[in-house]
Design an enzyme around this catalytic site. Sequence first.
Site, PDB file in Angstrom:
ATOM      1  N   ASP A 225     -33.812  25.508  75.154  1.00  0.00           N
ATOM      2  CA  ASP A 225     -32.651  25.114  74.341  1.00  0.00           C
ATOM      3  C   ASP A 225     -31.811  24.229  75.254  1.00  0.00           C
ATOM      4  OD1 ASP A 225     -30.452  24.986  72.490  1.00  0.00           O
ATOM      5  OD2 ASP A 225     -31.257  26.774  71.537  1.00  0.00           O
ATOM      6  N   HIS A 248     -33.263  21.054  75.458  1.00  0.00           N
ATOM      7  CA  HIS A 248     -32.622  20.177  74.481  1.00  0.00           C
ATOM      8  C   HIS A 248     -31.587  19.282  75.172  1.00  0.00           C
ATOM      9  CE1 HIS A 248     -33.651  23.194  70.982  1.00  0.00           C
ATOM     10  NE2 HIS A 248     -34.707  22.758  71.627  1.00  0.00           N
TER      11      HIS A 248
END
Length: 405
Positions: A225, A248
């Site tokens: 993430d 991310h």
Amino acid sequence: MLLGGCLVLVAVVANVAAVNLLQPPTKVIKRASTCTPVAGRSSATDDTLAIQSAIASCSSGTIVIPASTTYHINTALSFKGCSGCTLQIEGTLQAISDTNYWEGLRAIFLMDGINGANIYSNTGKGVIDGNGQAAWDVFAANSSYRRPTLFYINNSKNVNVRNLYFKSAPNVFHSVTGGSSNVTYTDITLYAVSNSSNVAHNTDGWDIGQSTYVSINHATVTNDDDCVAFKPGSSFATVTNITCTGSHGISVGSLGSGAGNTDTVQNCFVSGATMIDSTKAAGLKLYPGPPKHGTAIVTNVTFENFVLKNTDYAFQVQSCYGEDASYCSSSPSTAQVKGVVVRNFSGTTSSHYSPNVANLNCPAAGSCGLTLSNITVKPPSGSAVFQCANTPSSIGVPCSAGASG
Ligand SMILES: *[C@@H]1O[C@H](CO)[C@@H](O)[C@H](O)[C@H]1NC(C)=O
Ligand SMILES: *[C@@H]1O[C@H](CO)[C@@H](O)[C@H](O)[C@H]1NC(C)=O
Ligand SMILES: *[C@@H]1O[C@H](CO)[C@@H](O)[C@H](O)[C@H]1NC(C)=O
Ligand SMILES: *[C@@H]1O[C@H](CO)[C@@H](O)[C@H](O)[C@H]1NC(C)=O
Ligand SMILES: *[C@@H]1O[C@H](CO)[C@@H](O)[C@H](O)[C@H]1NC(C)=O
Ligand SMILES: *[C@@H]1O[C@H](CO)[C@@H](O)[C@H](O)[C@H]1NC(C)=O
Ligand SMILES: *[C@@H]1O[C@H](CO)[C@@H](O)[C@H](O)[C@H]1NC(C)=O
Ligand SMILES: *[C@@H]1O[C@H](CO)[C@@H](O)[C@H](O)[C@H]1NC(C)=O
């Protein structure tokens, strides 16, 4: 059977060079004081209380987790009673993988209301293991399952975390929030990679929320993430010299989720980042506007000196986060973006959106104070395309239409 307690060795040396029997010693040097919590013999023994009692009773000494020793964290560990405490971890602190026990708990390690803490390894071999595989698997089957943050710092100040390896967080690795200030992470490795077909969802490296002067210097992160996320209330956060793999990217947000709320992120500085195999190198995640959502203010945020390897986007501005295009066209974001600087990005993007290297969808009902310079990022083939929407006429890169999301 819990073997609590703590071994304390205190060397007190009095300077008796000029002893005057009528006067006390002129100088007292208090030497090294060390506490070693006694570890239980098996993983069935919870070592949390032994470590907590060392934290509370050995506040002026160093609490040592010796090399080649595993302490089992079978219940949540609080730093309550720490006031300038020092925890030296050369062995391993391993959380139990009991998904029933951890469900709904805020954190595995919680530091709340602490002034002064120093947590480090000298050898660099100290490990904090969240043992999150079971939690990732349960979450993949049931997204209502609520997993703890590995290390949560709340309403605390003057904290230093250094030279440690954190692995397999069930959820976010590190959060700093609740008005914390002066929290520094140096030489940190984070690693969350699943062994099953279920990825290590939501294993953000750092979520920096309501806080000032949080800094991260020299970190290596492998996760699934955000590598670092600047959350609502973050101010004067600094990230230098970070390498992120599989993430991310480094994000502001998400911001403006709650109806009626104004989320602010300001004065954040990121310099020196190597971004590998990520969905974006950096970007902003902004929810659209009312009635379902609120708004955001992003001021004075710099991303500089990034090297990219196989990232999907170099930079991304999302102002329709969490909703579909039809909601966003009738309820556009009203967020104010001011003084966001993106400079000196080099390297290559992936084939995912090639030849597009950036997707800059600014708030349609807000502002877009965004400038990019010296972006030499190349797609695998063709020339770089920067997609824009709702951007001012000059943002420093040639804009093509078509940004969305
Ligand atoms: C999913 O997890 C929630 C929270 O623990 C629980 O209440 C619910 O029963 C679970 N659903 C299933 C199908 O297991
Ligand atoms: C920040 O915290 C460190 C301890 O981690 C301390 O040495 C330093 O003095 C603090 N800085 C400020 C400005 O309070
Ligand atoms: C964090 O600190 C705030 C006060 O700033 C408090 O209200 C909240 O309960 C604390 N949260 C945790 C998880 O300790
Ligand atoms: C995955 O398996 C390897 C090899 O058994 C092990 O070293 C590693 O800790 C495991 N990872 C997780 C997240 O459990
Ligand atoms: C960044 O980290 C590398 C080692 O990984 C080190 O050589 C370099 O000096 C660091 N730079 C800064 C600015 O800390
Ligand atoms: C902008 O942010 C930087 C980095 O945190 C900080 O040094 C600077 O003082 C901020 N500028 C203003 C006007 O607050
Ligand atoms: C641009 O970024 C690269 C990679 O981080 C760095 O080596 C270089 O010094 C930066 N250039 C300037 C002018 O800061
Ligand atoms: C521009 O980018 C190039 C390639 O990364 C780098 O070598 C140079 O230092 C950058 N210059 C500035 C002013 O950032």
